[in-house]
Design an enzyme around this catalytic site. Structure first.
Site, short mmCIF file in Angstrom:
data_model
loop_
_atom_site.label_atom_id
_atom_site.label_comp_id
_atom_site.label_asym_id
_atom_site.label_seq_id
_atom_site.Cartn_x
_atom_site.Cartn_y
_atom_site.Cartn_z
N HIS A 161 0.86 -1.18 0.00
CA HIS A 161 0.00 0.00 0.00
C HIS A 161 0.91 1.24 0.00
O HIS A 161 2.07 1.15 0.41
CB HIS A 161 -0.83 0.07 1.30
CG HIS A 161 -2.08 -0.76 1.30
ND1 HIS A 161 -2.41 -1.59 2.34
CD2 HIS A 161 -3.10 -0.86 0.41
CE1 HIS A 161 -3.58 -2.17 2.10
NE2 HIS A 161 -4.02 -1.75 0.94
N CYS A 248 -2.70 0.88 9.75
CA CYS A 248 -3.82 0.03 9.29
C CYS A 248 -4.85 -0.26 10.37
O CYS A 248 -6.01 -0.54 10.07
CB CYS A 248 -3.30 -1.31 8.80
SG CYS A 248 -1.76 -1.25 7.93
C1 CIR Z 1 -4.74 -7.38 3.72
O1 CIR Z 1 -4.08 -8.08 2.95
O2 CIR Z 1 -5.66 -6.68 3.32
C2 CIR Z 1 -4.41 -7.39 5.19
N1 CIR Z 1 -3.86 -8.66 5.55
C3 CIR Z 1 -3.43 -6.29 5.52
C4 CIR Z 1 -4.00 -4.91 5.33
C5 CIR Z 1 -3.07 -3.85 5.75
N2 CIR Z 1 -3.70 -2.57 5.67
C6 CIR Z 1 -3.08 -1.44 5.44
O3 CIR Z 1 -1.88 -1.43 5.15
N3 CIR Z 1 -3.79 -0.34 5.43
#
Ligand code: CIR
Length: 253
Positions: A161, A248
């Site tokens: 991201h 996150c």
């Molecule tokens: C995913 O793959 O969506 C989750 N395991 C991790 C999301 C992390 N979110 C973020 O960086 N905003």
């Protein structure tokens, strides 16, 4: 200054969530402990915490940041790019109705994860990633410009991201790692550059008087302290195992 945050307790199904890392299987009890400390740290920063209960049907739903883009005056419900995560927006939408009069929406075929959006004062940076497509990025840019903000779209080369490798600290200061170190979009900022071996610590959050960073990154901590920031360090091992970082786990507004 932030007044509010939204967090969500991870469920046991977290163990079956999405990941690209090879750091091993998360230990659920340890994850809960790390999440609890995260909430305590936010409380220390002086924000009011809205704490949502765990949802077993959505393994990745503790990563609430991906379901919305928030400022103090408006909210956008995203359209998360991973199929298994898309339904997470329902609960976040219902929660945000308690805080905002009007909500904006990213609509299919546009997809967008909040982790790809960085706000720095009046400017927003929108990453195009595996999760956020060009259509989603353009929809958000349109909404932001309508609200009087500027938006720059940044196609990602390596990071998962956008905010995996960048954070805004305020005071015109950006924390940058990897592909963002020399990226022209960030030339006008004073930069705190994070080295390759400390890259995970580029995902940090400034919350009022503190910068929260992952523990174990002495050089990053030193750089922030020298720049005048008070830091709070948090163990993030079980979150990192599923590609998550400090930003996150909360929506801050
Ligand atoms: C995913 O793959 O969506 C989750 N395991 C991790 C999301 C992390 N979110 C973020 O960086 N905003």
């Amino acid at each position: 200054m932030y007044s509010n945050v939204i967090v969500k307790t991870p469920g046991e199904s977290y163990l079956n969530g999405l990941t690209t890392s090879d750091l091993g299987k998360p230990v659920f009890e340890k994850l809960l402990e790390q999440h609890k400390k995260y909430v305590e740290a936010l409380e220390k920063c002086g924000v009011t915490v809205t704490h949502l209960p765990a949802s077993e049907e959505f393994p990745d739903s503790t990563f609430v940041e991906d379901a919305a883009v928030l400022t103090s005056d408006f909210a956008v419900i995203t359209n998360p790019g991973a199929e298994s995560r898309n339904g997470e927006i329902k609960e976040i939408e219902a929660t945000l109705k308690g805080f905002y009069e009007k909500l904006h929406y990213i609509k299919s075929p546009g997809t967008l994860d909040g982790g790809d959006i960085l706000q720095a004062e009046n400017n927003f940076y929108i990453g195009i990633s595996e999760r956020t497509n060009e259509e989603g990025a353009l929809q958000l840019k349109g909404i932001l410009e309508q609200q009087g903000y500027e938006a720059t779209i940044i196609p990602l080369k390596e990071f998962f991201h956008l905010k995996t490798g960048i954070a805004y600290l305020g005071d015109n200061r950006m924390v940058v790692a990897g592909e963002f170190v020399d990226h022209p979009a960030f030339d006008s900022y004073e930069k705190i550059v994070i080295g390759k071996e400390d890259e995970y610590s580029a995902n940090c959050i400034r919350v009022n008087d503190y910068v929260i960073i992952p523990s174990g990154y002495e050089e990053t901590k030193r750089k922030f302290n020298v720049a005048g920031y008070e830091t709070i360090e948090l163990e993030m091992s079980e979150v990192q195992k599923h590609d998550g970082g400090l930003s996150c786990l909360s929506l801050r507004f």
